[in-house]
Design a protein around this motif. Structure first.
Motif, mmCIF file in Angstrom:
data_model
loop_
_atom_site.group_PDB
_atom_site.id
_atom_site.type_symbol
_atom_site.label_atom_id
_atom_site.label_comp_id
_atom_site.label_asym_id
_atom_site.label_seq_id
_atom_site.Cartn_x
_atom_site.Cartn_y
_atom_site.Cartn_z
ATOM 1 N N PRO A 14 8.472 -6.031 13.243
ATOM 2 C CA PRO A 14 7.282 -6.327 14.346
ATOM 3 C C PRO A 14 6.388 -6.318 12.692
ATOM 4 C CG PRO A 14 8.835 -4.479 14.654
ATOM 5 C CD PRO A 14 8.859 -5.495 13.522
ATOM 6 N N GLY A 15 4.935 -7.480 13.552
ATOM 7 C CA GLY A 15 4.157 -7.434 12.163
ATOM 8 C C GLY A 15 4.424 -8.738 11.859
ATOM 9 N N GLY A 16 5.771 -9.310 12.359
ATOM 10 C CA GLY A 16 6.265 -10.416 11.397
ATOM 11 C C GLY A 16 5.429 -11.966 12.443
ATOM 12 N N SER A 17 6.068 -13.439 11.553
ATOM 13 C CA SER A 17 5.599 -13.885 12.493
ATOM 14 C C SER A 17 6.666 -15.385 12.804
ATOM 15 C CB SER A 17 4.291 -15.304 11.572
ATOM 16 O OG SER A 17 3.479 -14.627 10.838
ATOM 17 N N LEU A 18 6.219 -16.299 13.488
ATOM 18 C CA LEU A 18 7.192 -17.221 13.895
ATOM 19 C C LEU A 18 6.484 -18.570 14.615
ATOM 20 C CD1 LEU A 18 10.387 -16.412 16.208
ATOM 21 C CD2 LEU A 18 10.706 -17.001 14.136
ATOM 22 N N ARG A 19 7.231 -19.367 14.594
ATOM 23 C CA ARG A 19 6.237 -20.663 15.305
ATOM 24 C C ARG A 19 7.545 -21.509 16.049
ATOM 25 N NH1 ARG A 19 4.720 -26.867 12.172
ATOM 26 N NH2 ARG A 19 2.539 -27.019 13.525
ATOM 27 N N LEU A 20 6.811 -21.814 16.838
ATOM 28 C CA LEU A 20 7.985 -22.568 17.824
ATOM 29 C C LEU A 20 7.137 -23.793 17.983
ATOM 30 C CD1 LEU A 20 7.510 -19.642 21.080
ATOM 31 C CD2 LEU A 20 9.250 -20.336 18.885
ATOM 32 N N LYS A 86 4.519 -8.055 18.140
ATOM 33 C CA LYS A 86 4.627 -6.743 18.283
ATOM 34 C C LYS A 86 6.508 -7.007 19.396
ATOM 35 C CE LYS A 86 0.050 -6.514 18.940
ATOM 36 N NZ LYS A 86 -0.483 -5.865 20.034
ATOM 37 N N PRO A 87 7.704 -5.673 19.447
ATOM 38 C CA PRO A 87 8.325 -5.784 19.931
ATOM 39 C C PRO A 87 8.355 -5.980 21.802
ATOM 40 C CG PRO A 87 8.233 -3.545 18.885
ATOM 41 C CD PRO A 87 6.868 -4.711 18.537
ATOM 42 N N THR A 117 13.135 -12.340 19.751
ATOM 43 C CA THR A 117 13.143 -11.412 19.429
ATOM 44 C C THR A 117 12.839 -10.594 18.342
ATOM 45 O OG1 THR A 117 15.652 -11.620 20.088
ATOM 46 C CG2 THR A 117 14.942 -9.429 19.638
ATOM 47 N N VAL A 118 11.906 -9.942 18.466
ATOM 48 C CA VAL A 118 11.008 -8.632 17.369
ATOM 49 C C VAL A 118 11.650 -7.467 17.810
ATOM 50 C CG1 VAL A 118 8.470 -8.018 16.977
ATOM 51 C CG2 VAL A 118 8.893 -10.333 18.544
ATOM 52 N N SER A 119 11.786 -7.256 16.534
ATOM 53 C CA SER A 119 12.860 -5.729 16.113
ATOM 54 C C SER A 119 12.633 -5.276 15.008
ATOM 55 C CB SER A 119 14.032 -5.435 16.760
ATOM 56 O OG SER A 119 14.547 -4.162 16.818
ATOM 57 N N SER A 120 12.649 -4.262 14.465
ATOM 58 C CA SER A 120 13.211 -3.445 12.920
ATOM 59 C C SER A 120 14.518 -3.279 13.308
ATOM 60 C CB SER A 120 12.084 -2.802 13.076
ATOM 61 O OG SER A 120 12.278 -1.406 13.625
#
Length: 120
Positions: A14-20, A86-87, A117-120
Protein backbone atom coordinates in the motif's frame (compact mmCIF):
# COMPACT_ATOMS: atom_id res chain seq x y z
CA UNK A 1 -3.85 -10.97 -36.36
CA UNK A 2 -4.06 -7.99 -34.02
CA UNK A 3 -3.35 -8.35 -30.33
CA UNK A 4 -2.69 -6.37 -27.18
CA UNK A 5 0.04 -7.59 -24.83
CA UNK A 6 0.17 -6.28 -21.29
CA UNK A 7 3.00 -6.17 -18.80
CA UNK A 8 3.87 -4.61 -15.47
CA UNK A 9 1.50 -6.17 -12.96
CA UNK A 10 2.61 -7.65 -9.67
CA UNK A 11 2.59 -7.36 -5.91
CA UNK A 12 3.06 -3.94 -4.32
CA UNK A 13 2.66 -2.59 -0.82
CA UNK A 14 0.00 0.00 0.00
CA UNK A 15 1.23 3.45 -0.99
CA UNK A 16 3.48 2.03 -3.67
CA UNK A 17 3.50 2.49 -7.44
CA UNK A 18 3.26 0.33 -10.54
CA UNK A 19 3.35 1.08 -14.24
CA UNK A 20 1.35 -1.05 -16.63
CA UNK A 21 2.14 -1.21 -20.34
CA UNK A 22 0.04 -2.45 -23.23
CA UNK A 23 1.52 -2.85 -26.71
CA UNK A 24 -0.57 -3.39 -29.81
CA UNK A 25 0.83 -5.49 -32.63
CA UNK A 26 -0.33 -6.76 -35.99
CA UNK A 27 -1.61 -5.09 -39.12
CA UNK A 28 -2.95 -1.85 -37.66
CA UNK A 29 -3.91 1.20 -39.67
CA UNK A 30 -4.78 3.43 -36.75
CA UNK A 31 -5.77 3.25 -33.09
CA UNK A 32 -8.61 5.36 -31.77
CA UNK A 33 -9.44 5.38 -28.08
CA UNK A 34 -7.33 3.31 -25.69
CA UNK A 35 -8.67 2.25 -22.30
CA UNK A 36 -7.77 0.50 -19.07
CA UNK A 37 -10.36 -1.57 -17.24
CA UNK A 38 -10.09 -3.59 -14.06
CA UNK A 39 -12.02 -6.39 -12.45
CA UNK A 40 -11.74 -7.13 -8.75
CA UNK A 41 -12.73 -10.52 -7.32
CA UNK A 42 -16.50 -10.85 -7.17
CA UNK A 43 -17.07 -7.53 -8.93
CA UNK A 44 -17.94 -6.40 -12.43
CA UNK A 45 -15.34 -5.06 -14.80
CA UNK A 46 -15.06 -1.27 -14.55
CA UNK A 47 -13.48 1.43 -16.68
CA UNK A 48 -10.45 3.00 -15.02
CA UNK A 49 -9.27 5.51 -17.63
CA UNK A 50 -9.27 6.24 -21.33
CA UNK A 51 -7.28 8.38 -23.73
CA UNK A 52 -7.93 9.65 -27.25
CA UNK A 53 -5.32 9.79 -30.02
CA UNK A 54 -4.91 13.49 -29.26
CA UNK A 55 -4.24 12.85 -25.59
CA UNK A 56 -7.57 13.78 -24.01
CA UNK A 57 -8.12 11.69 -20.91
CA UNK A 58 -10.94 10.61 -18.62
CA UNK A 59 -10.69 8.87 -15.27
CA UNK A 60 -12.95 7.00 -12.92
CA UNK A 61 -13.42 8.84 -9.63
CA UNK A 62 -11.41 6.13 -7.88
CA UNK A 63 -8.42 6.80 -10.16
CA UNK A 64 -8.40 10.59 -10.26
CA UNK A 65 -5.30 12.14 -8.75
CA UNK A 66 -3.50 8.79 -8.39
CA UNK A 67 -3.45 7.16 -11.85
CA UNK A 68 -2.19 8.59 -15.12
CA UNK A 69 -2.98 7.13 -18.52
CA UNK A 70 -0.69 7.93 -21.44
CA UNK A 71 0.10 6.61 -24.91
CA UNK A 72 2.90 6.56 -27.44
CA UNK A 73 1.22 6.61 -30.83
CA UNK A 74 4.46 5.83 -32.66
CA UNK A 75 4.82 2.61 -30.66
CA UNK A 76 1.09 1.73 -30.53
CA UNK A 77 1.48 1.48 -26.78
CA UNK A 78 -0.49 2.74 -23.83
CA UNK A 79 0.54 3.02 -20.20
CA UNK A 80 -1.10 3.30 -16.80
CA UNK A 81 1.01 4.85 -14.06
CA UNK A 82 -0.53 3.98 -10.70
CA UNK A 83 0.62 5.81 -7.57
CA UNK A 84 -0.52 5.76 -3.95
CA UNK A 85 -1.95 2.30 -4.45
CA UNK A 86 -4.56 0.99 -2.03
CA UNK A 87 -5.66 -2.56 -1.23
CA UNK A 88 -8.95 -1.83 -3.00
CA UNK A 89 -6.99 -1.34 -6.24
CA UNK A 90 -6.30 -5.07 -6.25
CA UNK A 91 -7.72 -6.44 -9.49
CA UNK A 92 -6.95 -7.88 -12.88
CA UNK A 93 -6.25 -4.94 -15.16
CA UNK A 94 -7.17 -5.18 -18.84
CA UNK A 95 -6.18 -2.89 -21.66
CA UNK A 96 -8.57 -2.24 -24.51
CA UNK A 97 -8.30 -0.41 -27.79
CA UNK A 98 -10.50 0.47 -30.74
CA UNK A 99 -8.59 0.32 -33.98
CA UNK A 100 -8.83 0.21 -37.75
CA UNK A 101 -7.21 -2.67 -39.61
CA UNK A 102 -7.12 -3.55 -43.32
CA UNK A 103 -10.15 -5.80 -42.70
CA UNK A 104 -12.13 -3.99 -39.99
CA UNK A 105 -13.11 -0.55 -38.84
CA UNK A 106 -13.64 0.16 -35.14
CA UNK A 107 -12.34 -3.24 -34.12
CA UNK A 108 -12.32 -3.56 -30.33
CA UNK A 109 -9.43 -5.59 -28.97
CA UNK A 110 -8.71 -6.71 -25.40
CA UNK A 111 -5.49 -7.60 -23.66
CA UNK A 112 -5.10 -10.81 -21.69
CA UNK A 113 -5.14 -9.07 -18.32
CA UNK A 114 -2.45 -8.55 -15.70
CA UNK A 115 -2.92 -9.04 -11.98
CA UNK A 116 -2.19 -6.18 -9.60
CA UNK A 117 -2.15 -7.07 -5.92
CA UNK A 118 -1.82 -4.36 -3.29
CA UNK A 119 -1.00 -5.89 0.07
CA UNK A 120 1.42 -5.61 2.95
Amino acid sequence: QVQLVESGGGLVQPGGSLRLSCAASGRILSINVMRWYRQAPGKERELVADITPGGNTNYADSAKGRFTISRDNAKNTQYLQMNSLKPEDTAVYYCNAVMDTPSYRYLEVWGQGTLVTVSS
